[in-house]
Design a protein around this motif. Structure first.
Motif, PDB file in Angstrom:
ATOM      1  N   GLU A 291       0.978  -1.344  -0.012  1.00 58.73           N
ATOM      2  CA  GLU A 291      -0.074   0.097   0.072  1.00 58.73           C
ATOM      3  C   GLU A 291       0.798   1.192  -0.129  1.00 58.73           C
ATOM      4  N   ASN A 292       0.452   2.383  -0.881  1.00 58.29           N
ATOM      5  CA  ASN A 292       1.284   3.473  -0.874  1.00 58.29           C
ATOM      6  C   ASN A 292       1.151   4.473   0.301  1.00 58.29           C
ATOM      7  N   GLY A 293       1.784   4.260   1.419  1.00 59.63           N
ATOM      8  CA  GLY A 293       1.878   4.905   2.491  1.00 59.63           C
ATOM      9  C   GLY A 293       0.551   5.203   3.513  1.00 59.63           C
ATOM     10  N   GLN A 294      -0.322   4.474   3.190  1.00 61.50           N
ATOM     11  CA  GLN A 294      -1.860   4.472   3.653  1.00 61.50           C
ATOM     12  C   GLN A 294      -2.366   3.268   4.465  1.00 61.50           C
ATOM     13  N   ASP A 295      -2.306   3.576   5.769  1.00 65.59           N
ATOM     14  CA  ASP A 295      -2.681   2.540   6.754  1.00 65.59           C
ATOM     15  C   ASP A 295      -4.231   2.130   6.889  1.00 65.59           C
ATOM     16  N   ILE A 296      -4.407   0.894   7.171  1.00 69.52           N
ATOM     17  CA  ILE A 296      -5.641   0.633   7.770  1.00 69.52           C
ATOM     18  C   ILE A 296      -6.164   1.456   8.973  1.00 69.52           C
TER      19      ILE A 296
ATOM     20  N   PRO B 166       1.068  11.269   9.390  1.00 66.87           N
ATOM     21  CA  PRO B 166       0.977  10.093   8.598  1.00 66.87           C
ATOM     22  C   PRO B 166      -0.824  10.269   8.286  1.00 66.87           C
ATOM     23  N   TYR B 167      -0.948   9.334   7.161  1.00 63.94           N
ATOM     24  CA  TYR B 167      -2.264   9.137   6.425  1.00 63.94           C
ATOM     25  C   TYR B 167      -3.416   9.087   7.368  1.00 63.94           C
ATOM     26  N   LYS B 168      -3.285   8.081   8.560  1.00 67.06           N
ATOM     27  CA  LYS B 168      -4.095   7.876   9.477  1.00 67.06           C
ATOM     28  C   LYS B 168      -4.683   9.189  10.404  1.00 67.06           C
ATOM     29  N   THR B 169      -3.524   9.925  10.575  1.00 67.61           N
ATOM     30  CA  THR B 169      -3.565  11.075  11.359  1.00 67.61           C
ATOM     31  C   THR B 169      -4.178  12.215  10.694  1.00 67.61           C
ATOM     32  N   ARG B 170      -3.954  12.536   9.409  1.00 62.65           N
ATOM     33  CA  ARG B 170      -4.486  13.216   8.567  1.00 62.65           C
ATOM     34  C   ARG B 170      -6.208  12.975   8.577  1.00 62.65           C
ATOM     35  N   ILE B 171      -6.426  11.911   8.296  1.00 62.19           N
ATOM     36  CA  ILE B 171      -7.973  11.443   8.311  1.00 62.19           C
ATOM     37  C   ILE B 171      -8.609  12.026   9.831  1.00 62.19           C
ATOM     38  N   ALA B 172      -7.908  11.569  10.744  1.00 63.57           N
ATOM     39  CA  ALA B 172      -8.328  11.811  12.066  1.00 63.57           C
ATOM     40  C   ALA B 172      -8.624  13.539  12.420  1.00 63.57           C
ATOM     41  N   ARG B 173      -7.564  14.119  11.864  1.00 70.44           N
ATOM     42  CA  ARG B 173      -7.686  15.629  11.941  1.00 70.44           C
ATOM     43  C   ARG B 173      -8.685  16.154  11.223  1.00 70.44           C
TER      44      ARG B 173
END
Length: 555
Positions: free
Chosen positions: A52-57, A435-442
């Motif tokens: 996966e390109n830098g994106q976590d579950i 991180p991707y997961k943090t961006r989504i959360a923010r």
């Protein structure tokens, strides 16, 4: 998908195989002969090493998933009434038959009796009833609950004005499911292959409580694969063939080793050394490998865009300031020189190639583009900037730009930051990499000022993009509000006329472009090195990208 709008009657293409779920171009490997009738030509070891390109579950909970990676893992390890199969056709899932009433408001599904959960329970109609009620229950706080709009009482339930038990879904015994709609929905079957409509095992949800879906071990599976190794925060996991799956004879891969690789350079090196069978490339890598037969360019309905948080920064509610920021950006330079990965310039908020006007046959995005919303004009930008600052009573402005830590998003953000500070006097942009997961959360929490966001259509209709930007939509993170836009979406939802519906969608697209609700940046492609031995993989531009069910490794 990240992906509350009022769902609409989406135009659906009917094929001999069923309703189209995410139409779009197929990758080269999805055209390979499916191995369904023979195992001849298969490698002895059926293991795929994916990345996966830098994106976590973020979650395996179907009610809570909002991002592409989580959706892909859920759709390959769990299953609903239908699956998205080869050539973008709906293929059999848990449903073996469907009947529709003459008024098209009642759907009756016959379910297969040999479907099982990984905890040994049978998959029954009650699992759908439970899962759907759980999703629309406001206490669950599902961001995708809006897709239930149009199902009897769904809107009342999500608004807290009715009990989830009143939702228009009923189990008639173990293997018959009846769904009642408030009005005919042309796109209803289209949604049934989407993860938010998957069944859920009540025993598992109650057993794991708040931990449900937070790791591979806190979940049960009824799909082609089972998840192992994901503990909730790590970046490696494995999909293993589900030997209890009803159609296991057509699942060929025994294991898919998946890992998140944030650097495309690292991914390419792992591919070259044979440690990965697929690796996403970017920029110069794509140019270097353009003649390599292993390079696959996959079209995508994913749009990268700059979102303005008008609630967090009051000045960003000024249209002229948003327009000025957008006008500093040269999208051609961005996609050709900065990214260089095959991405294309956007024509608006709706991506090119997603849908065609049923009357004119023209591409919706091309037909309804607002030129000023996606072109560069530095002189006009400076003029609007000064006018906007005066209107909000400021001489300067300092904002924070949040973005992912992937190569692509870092490149985009550096370009955007540079252009904004270069062309707009008095503007200071501070860049924050997360991180991707943090961006989504923010984003979800509204904890940003400017953000490089992204949205991929859940199905091939303009409403899948436009719907998320209504003023009350949970995905409208920047809280842009425009009454004309809301009215157009509402009108599109309520009409039974195809021509009227598309006219209202066109009005909405032009409104968000004119008012610069967001600033479109680039329309993605996925440039991917792929092991030519990988066959039978299904890829679609909208909705869930990858279906591994029939994939296999050739000799």
């Amino acid at each position: 998908m990240k992906w509350k709008f009022l769902a609409t009657a989406a135009a659906v293409t009917v094929t001999a195989g069923g309703l189209l779920v995410g139409c779009g171009s197929k990758s080269a490997d999805s055209n390979a002969a499916n191995a369904g009738n023979t195992t001849a030509g298969m490698a002895k070891t059926q293991v795929l090493n994916w990345s996966e390109n830098g994106q976590d579950i973020t979650t395996l909970d179907p009610s809570m998933a909002t991002d592409v990676i989580s959706g892909t893992m859920i759709s390959n390890s769990q299953e609903g009434l239908y699956r998205l199969g080869k050539d973008s056709k709906v293929t059999p899932g848990i449903a073996t038959g469907t009947t529709v009433s003459k008024d098209k408001k009642t759907y009756t599904f016959t379910l297969r009796k040999n479907a099982k959960w990984s905890n040994g329970d049978k998959v029954t109609a009650q699992d759908f009833v439970y899962g759907w009620r759980r999703t629309v229950n406001p206490k669950t706080a599902s961001q995708y609950a809006y897709l239930y709009s149009g199902i009897k009482n769904a809107d009342k339930i999500t608004a807290g004005k009715a009990s989830p038990s009143t939702l228009g879904i009923k189990a008639d015994g173990k293997y018959k499911l009846t769904v009642t709609l408030e009005k005919p929905m042309q796109y209803f079957k289209l949604l049934m292959g989407f993860v938010v409509f998957f069944p859920q095992n009540q025993h598992a949800v109650q057993k794991y409580g708040k931990q449900y879906g937070t790791s591979a071990s806190k979940m049960v599976y009824d799909g082609p694969f089972k998840m192992t190794g994901w503990k909730g925060t790590n970046s490696t996991w494995t999909l293993v063939r589900n030997t209890d799956y009803w159609d296991k004879k057509h699942v060929y891969l025994t294991k898919i080793n998946d890992q998140v690789v944030k650097s495309t350079t690292t991914a390419f090196n792992l591919f070259q050394s044979g440690k990965l069978d697929a690796a996403v490339l970017s920029g110069q890598q794509v140019k270097n490998e353009k003649n390599n037969s292993k390079l696959v360019i996959r079209k995508s309905s994913r749009l990268n865009y700059l979102e303005f948080n008008q609630k967090k920064v009051k000045a960003l509610a000024n249209t002229k300031l948003r327009q000025a920021m957008s006008l500093t950006l040269d999208r051609k330079q961005l996609v050709n020189d900065v990214l260089g990965d095959g991405s294309v310039t956007p024509k608006g908020f709706v991506t090119s190639g997603l849908a065609k006007d049923p009357t004119t046959g023209k591409d919706f995005a091309t037909e309804n583009t607002v030129a000023d919303s996606v072109t560069q004009d530095n002189a006009k930008a400076k003029k609007l900037w000064q006018e906007g600052l005066k209107e909000v009573g400021k001489k300067s402005l300092t904002v924070t730009l949040t973005h992912d830590d992937t190569d692509q998003m870092k490149a985009i953000s550096e370009y955007v930051q540079g252009q904004l500070e270069k062309e707009l006097p008095g503007l200071k942009v501070n860049s924050v990499t997360v991180p991707y997961k943090t961006r989504i959360a923010r984003e979800t929490a509204g904890n940003f000022q400017l953000v490089i966001s992204a949205w991929q259509a859940d199905f091939s209709d303009p409403i899948s993009d436009l719907g998320i930007m209504t003023s009350k939509n949970d995905y409208n993170f920047g809280k842009w509000t425009n009454s004309d836009y809301d009215s157009a979406i509402s009108a599109a939802n309520s009409t039974t006329s195809t021509a009227t519906r598309w006219a209202q969608l066109a009005k909405a697209e032009k409104t968000i472009g004119t008012d610069q609700g967001v600033a479109p940046l680039s329309q993605n492609v996925i440039a991917q090195m792929v092991n030519p031995k990988l066959k039978g993989l299904v890829y679609n531009t909208a909705g869930i990208n990858y279906n591994f069910k029939g994939a296999y490794m050739a000799k």
